[in-house]
Scaffold this motif. Structure first.
Motif, PDB file in Angstrom:
ATOM      1  N   LEU A  52       0.864  -1.185   0.000  1.00 33.43           N
ATOM      2  CA  LEU A  52       0.000   0.000   0.000  1.00 33.43           C
ATOM      3  C   LEU A  52       0.895   1.227   0.000  1.00 33.43           C
ATOM      4  O   LEU A  52       1.654   1.452   0.953  1.00 33.43           O
ATOM      5  CB  LEU A  52      -0.910   0.030   1.242  1.00 33.43           C
ATOM      6  N   ARG A  53       0.854   1.990  -1.081  1.00 31.09           N
ATOM      7  CA  ARG A  53       1.673   3.190  -1.173  1.00 31.09           C
ATOM      8  C   ARG A  53       1.029   4.319  -0.359  1.00 31.09           C
ATOM      9  O   ARG A  53      -0.154   4.619  -0.527  1.00 31.09           O
ATOM     10  CB  ARG A  53       1.815   3.627  -2.634  1.00 31.09           C
ATOM     11  N   LEU A  54       1.804   4.941   0.502  1.00 27.49           N
ATOM     12  CA  LEU A  54       1.307   5.994   1.376  1.00 27.49           C
ATOM     13  C   LEU A  54       1.855   7.351   0.957  1.00 27.49           C
ATOM     14  O   LEU A  54       2.909   7.443   0.311  1.00 27.49           O
ATOM     15  CB  LEU A  54       1.722   5.714   2.827  1.00 27.49           C
ATOM     16  N   PRO A  55       1.177   8.435   1.323  1.00 25.89           N
ATOM     17  CA  PRO A  55       1.721   9.764   1.055  1.00 25.89           C
ATOM     18  C   PRO A  55       3.079   9.941   1.722  1.00 25.89           C
ATOM     19  O   PRO A  55       3.319   9.370   2.799  1.00 25.89           O
ATOM     20  CB  PRO A  55       0.673  10.706   1.671  1.00 25.89           C
ATOM     21  N   PRO A  56       3.985  10.674   1.094  1.00 27.90           N
ATOM     22  CA  PRO A  56       5.332  10.855   1.664  1.00 27.90           C
ATOM     23  C   PRO A  56       5.279  11.328   3.113  1.00 27.90           C
ATOM     24  O   PRO A  56       4.505  12.207   3.471  1.00 27.90           O
ATOM     25  CB  PRO A  56       5.951  11.919   0.749  1.00 27.90           C
ATOM     26  N   GLY A  57       6.098  10.699   3.935  1.00 28.68           N
ATOM     27  CA  GLY A  57       6.225  11.106   5.325  1.00 28.68           C
ATOM     28  C   GLY A  57       5.209  10.521   6.277  1.00 28.68           C
ATOM     29  O   GLY A  57       5.272  10.783   7.486  1.00 28.68           O
ATOM     30  N   THR A  58       4.284   9.700   5.776  1.00 30.11           N
ATOM     31  CA  THR A  58       3.209   9.189   6.644  1.00 30.11           C
ATOM     32  C   THR A  58       3.426   7.757   7.125  1.00 30.11           C
ATOM     33  O   THR A  58       2.660   7.276   7.954  1.00 30.11           O
ATOM     34  CB  THR A  58       1.849   9.259   5.915  1.00 30.11           C
ATOM     35  N   GLU A  59       4.454   7.083   6.627  1.00 31.00           N
ATOM     36  CA  GLU A  59       4.634   5.681   7.020  1.00 31.00           C
ATOM     37  C   GLU A  59       4.863   5.505   8.522  1.00 31.00           C
ATOM     38  O   GLU A  59       4.190   4.662   9.148  1.00 31.00           O
ATOM     39  CB  GLU A  59       5.775   5.045   6.237  1.00 31.00           C
ATOM     40  N   PRO A  60       5.803   6.252   9.148  1.00 31.53           N
ATOM     41  CA  PRO A  60       6.050   6.018  10.588  1.00 31.53           C
ATOM     42  C   PRO A  60       4.810   6.181  11.451  1.00 31.53           C
ATOM     43  O   PRO A  60       4.534   5.346  12.315  1.00 31.53           O
ATOM     44  CB  PRO A  60       7.120   7.061  10.930  1.00 31.53           C
ATOM     45  N   SER A  61       4.043   7.239  11.216  1.00 28.90           N
ATOM     46  CA  SER A  61       2.861   7.463  12.047  1.00 28.90           C
ATOM     47  C   SER A  61       1.783   6.412  11.779  1.00 28.90           C
ATOM     48  O   SER A  61       1.050   6.010  12.692  1.00 28.90           O
ATOM     49  CB  SER A  61       2.294   8.869  11.794  1.00 28.90           C
ATOM     50  N   THR A  62       1.689   5.946  10.535  1.00 32.66           N
ATOM     51  CA  THR A  62       0.692   4.924  10.209  1.00 32.66           C
ATOM     52  C   THR A  62       1.036   3.597  10.870  1.00 32.66           C
ATOM     53  O   THR A  62       0.160   2.914  11.425  1.00 32.66           O
ATOM     54  CB  THR A  62       0.584   4.743   8.687  1.00 32.66           C
ATOM     55  N   VAL A  63       2.303   3.224  10.831  1.00 31.02           N
ATOM     56  CA  VAL A  63       2.724   1.982  11.480  1.00 31.02           C
ATOM     57  C   VAL A  63       2.500   2.081  12.990  1.00 31.02           C
ATOM     58  O   VAL A  63       2.013   1.127  13.623  1.00 31.02           O
ATOM     59  CB  VAL A  63       4.203   1.670  11.166  1.00 31.02           C
ATOM     60  N   LYS A  64       2.824   3.224  13.568  1.00 31.76           N
ATOM     61  CA  LYS A  64       2.608   3.420  15.010  1.00 31.76           C
ATOM     62  C   LYS A  64       1.121   3.339  15.347  1.00 31.76           C
ATOM     63  O   LYS A  64       0.720   2.708  16.336  1.00 31.76           O
ATOM     64  CB  LYS A  64       3.173   4.769  15.444  1.00 31.76           C
ATOM     65  N   GLY A  65       0.277   3.960  14.505  1.00 29.85           N
ATOM     66  CA  GLY A  65      -1.161   3.897  14.728  1.00 29.85           C
ATOM     67  C   GLY A  65      -1.689   2.479  14.627  1.00 29.85           C
ATOM     68  O   GLY A  65      -2.589   2.080  15.385  1.00 29.85           O
ATOM     69  N   ALA A  66      -1.123   1.689  13.699  1.00 31.89           N
ATOM     70  CA  ALA A  66      -1.544   0.302  13.566  1.00 31.89           C
ATOM     71  C   ALA A  66      -1.219  -0.491  14.827  1.00 31.89           C
ATOM     72  O   ALA A  66      -2.029  -1.293  15.311  1.00 31.89           O
ATOM     73  CB  ALA A  66      -0.870  -0.332  12.351  1.00 31.89           C
ATOM     74  N   VAL A  67      -0.039  -0.247  15.395  1.00 33.51           N
ATOM     75  CA  VAL A  67       0.343  -0.941  16.625  1.00 33.51           C
ATOM     76  C   VAL A  67      -0.622  -0.605  17.752  1.00 33.51           C
ATOM     77  O   VAL A  67      -1.073  -1.483  18.500  1.00 33.51           O
ATOM     78  CB  VAL A  67       1.789  -0.579  17.018  1.00 33.51           C
ATOM     79  N   TRP A  68      -0.989   0.663  17.862  1.00 33.16           N
ATOM     80  CA  TRP A  68      -1.922   1.085  18.911  1.00 33.16           C
ATOM     81  C   TRP A  68      -3.285   0.422  18.739  1.00 33.16           C
ATOM     82  O   TRP A  68      -3.986   0.156  19.730  1.00 33.16           O
ATOM     83  CB  TRP A  68      -2.084   2.604  18.896  1.00 33.16           C
ATOM     84  N   GLN A  69      -3.659   0.139  17.506  1.00 34.75           N
ATOM     85  CA  GLN A  69      -4.949  -0.491  17.246  1.00 34.75           C
ATOM     86  C   GLN A  69      -4.867  -2.022  17.225  1.00 34.75           C
ATOM     87  O   GLN A  69      -5.840  -2.691  16.893  1.00 34.75           O
ATOM     88  CB  GLN A  69      -5.505   0.002  15.898  1.00 34.75           C
ATOM     89  N   GLY A  70      -3.711  -2.559  17.594  1.00 34.68           N
ATOM     90  CA  GLY A  70      -3.561  -4.014  17.653  1.00 34.68           C
ATOM     91  C   GLY A  70      -3.422  -4.676  16.309  1.00 34.68           C
ATOM     92  O   GLY A  70      -3.765  -5.855  16.153  1.00 34.68           O
ATOM     93  N   ILE A  71      -2.893  -3.931  15.317  1.00 30.87           N
ATOM     94  CA  ILE A  71      -2.700  -4.480  13.971  1.00 30.87           C
ATOM     95  C   ILE A  71      -1.216  -4.752  13.766  1.00 30.87           C
ATOM     96  O   ILE A  71      -0.387  -3.850  13.914  1.00 30.87           O
ATOM     97  CB  ILE A  71      -3.194  -3.511  12.882  1.00 30.87           C
ATOM     98  N   ALA A  72      -0.877  -5.971  13.429  1.00 31.81           N
ATOM     99  CA  ALA A  72       0.506  -6.323  13.140  1.00 31.81           C
ATOM    100  C   ALA A  72       0.721  -6.278  11.633  1.00 31.81           C
ATOM    101  O   ALA A  72       0.045  -6.987  10.885  1.00 31.81           O
ATOM    102  CB  ALA A  72       0.834  -7.710  13.671  1.00 31.81           C
TER     103      ALA A  72
END
Length: 482
Positions: free
Chosen positions: A404-424
């Motif tokens: 899934l291609r993300l907008p530039p600069g958004t990968e770290p926050s998206t991965v962190k948000g996934a962890v908070w939501q219990g998504i591996a």
């Protein structure tokens, strides 16, 4: 709705890899390909060929083209056709036997996630327990007494024979049992090849790949050099003085897509000119959906390509069964490194897999799971189109994961948000080689530093998949361009 070639191929028929090209039209090319497959031994006497419709769907040709080709080869004596028994290779069509000289750490993942969208593993709930149990029981009952003594470091001959037949038929691999060495998976193969000094660096690798493999190689003192990637796969024209190159030609990991045909030929030419070796990681070559099968690079030159595969994606990583198809001169060197006693793969599991392959259970399981995973892929794409249409999905024509291609600069926050939501899941940057020069890559039109997610759609059990998709869409960045 019109049935696609994939739909038809999945319903009936075993996989059969054929290169249908050359002068004289599709019928003549198919006849040549089948005749050569029998003559070379890739199709052994007695082998049942796919039905007309199945093979026609796989090759993208008319059903009558296949029917005419079969009829011609029956008339010539290469094949036999009987009511109720299908079309088979004639018993007297003996093949020509050729002389063969046989003598970064993975991304850290959350434990116990509510939604597991990690790449690299199949759906554990779909392991074919009954069929595997039947094969295991037959293997145990039929096993000679010697099975329970010291093992052969090459692996059981029954499995090597079954693999030689299957890989020739389904993946276009040119080999014989004496060139196959059983191992416990791809990492074990790398340890044998490089840790034991059979091959030496520097080793060219794709700019995106598993960090665990890079770390394993570094521990063996092997320097890895990243190759740029673009829409046609690895830029093999950038190969230099390396001694070997490691590629995922059927489905680049993790970005997706096959290595272009011209580059497949070019990397073999490089190996011949350089005296080098191509390592072919065929980690999920059985799973393709919207494209025709891509045969193994090994088929272009068995003396310059080490073909490595396993059942980790097709069956289960718990089995710890893999294989290397080696150039003749490397067989004895690998066996010397492996040692006199087989301590890595259970002999009984090897015999069970041999039966699983020979009985057709493996073909049936792969076709069933190919349909299942394609359905998972389609549901992922549909969910993103409905809830996050601004997110581009790539690498989905084959395999068990999507990017899934993300907008530039958004990968770290998206991965962190996934962890908070219990998504591996994994961020794409975790797979990028640390020495990748992104500016140099951009200058030649290759993939540089990209933000993205690597989402495995095979891992969740069926009952949990919809909830996993809903949670994934909930953590994706919003579209700020609207």
């Amino acid at each position: 709705m019109t049935e696609s070639w994939v739909d038809a191929a999945e319903r009936i028929g075993a996989d059969l890899h054929l290169e249908v090209a050359g002068p004289g039209g599709r019928r003549a090319a198919l006849i040549r390909a089948l005749r050569e497959a029998v003559r070379s031994g890739r199709l052994a006497p007695g082998t049942r060929l796919p039905p007309y419709r199945s093979l026609a769907a796989d090759l993208g040709v008319a059903r009558n083209t296949v029917a005419d080709a079969y009829a011609e080869l029956v008339a010539e004596g290469w094949l036999t056709a009987r009511q109720g028994s299908g079309t088979r290779v004639a018993d007297r069509a003996e093949p020509v036997r050729h002389a063969v000289r046989t003598p970064g750490r993975a991304p850290v993942r959350a434990r116990g996630p509510r939604h597991d969208l990690r790449q690299g593993t199949p759906d554990a709930s779909e392991f074919p327990r009954a069929a595997w149990q039947a094969s295991y029981r037959r293997a145990l009952q039929q096993a000679p007494n010697e099975v329970f003594g010291p093992g052969d470091p090459a692996g059981r001959i029954e499995l090597r024979e079954a693999l030689a037949e299957y890989l020739a038929r389904a993946r276009g691999v040119r080999t014989e049992p004496g060139r196959i060495v059983i191992c416990s998976g791809f990492a074990h193969a790398l340890r044998l090849l490089f840790g034991g000094g059979v091959l030496r660096g520097p080793l060219a690798v794709e700019a995106y790949g598993l960090g665990f493999h890079r770390e394993l190689l570094a521990a063996a003192g092997v320097r890895t050099v990243p190759l740029p990637l673009d829409e046609d796969g690895a830029r093999v024209d950038r190969l230099g003085r390396e001694r070997a190159v490691l590629l995922t030609p059927a489905h680049q990991f993790p970005t997706g897509g096959p290595l272009h045909a011209a580059r497949r030929a070019a990397v073999v030419d490089w190996a011949r000119a350089r005296g080098g070796v191509v390592l072919e990681d065929d980690y999920d070559g059985e799973f393709r959906y919207d494209r025709k099968p891509v045969g193994a690079v090994q088929g272009l030159d068995p003396e310059r390509v080490v073909y490595i595969g396993s059942v980790s994606k097709s069956l289960s990583p718990a089995l710890r069964l893999g294989w290397m198809v080696l150039p003749g001169p490397l067989v004895e060197e690998v066996l010397a490194v492996k040692g006199e006693r087989e301590a890595w793969a259970s002999v009984l599991d090897q015999l069970a897999l041999a039966d699983f392959l020979s009985s057709g259970s493996y073909d049936r399981h792969v076709r069933r799971m190919r349909q299942r995973y394609r359905g998972r892929r389609d549901r992922l794409v549909a969910a993103l189109a409905a809830q996050a249409p601004h997110i581009e999905v790539t690498g989905v024509a084959a395999g068990l994961h999507a990017v899934l291609r993300l907008p530039p600069g958004t990968e770290p926050s998206t991965v962190k948000g996934a962890v908070w939501q219990g998504i591996a899941l994994d961020g794409l940057s975790a797979f990028r080689h640390p020495e990748t020069d992104t500016q140099a890559m951009a200058a030649i039109g290759a993939m540089g530093a990209m933000d993205g997610l690597v989402v495995g759609y095979a891992t969740p059990p069926e009952h949990a998949y919809e909830a996993a998709l809903e949670a994934l869409c909930g953590v994706l960045p919003a579209d700020h361009s609207a």
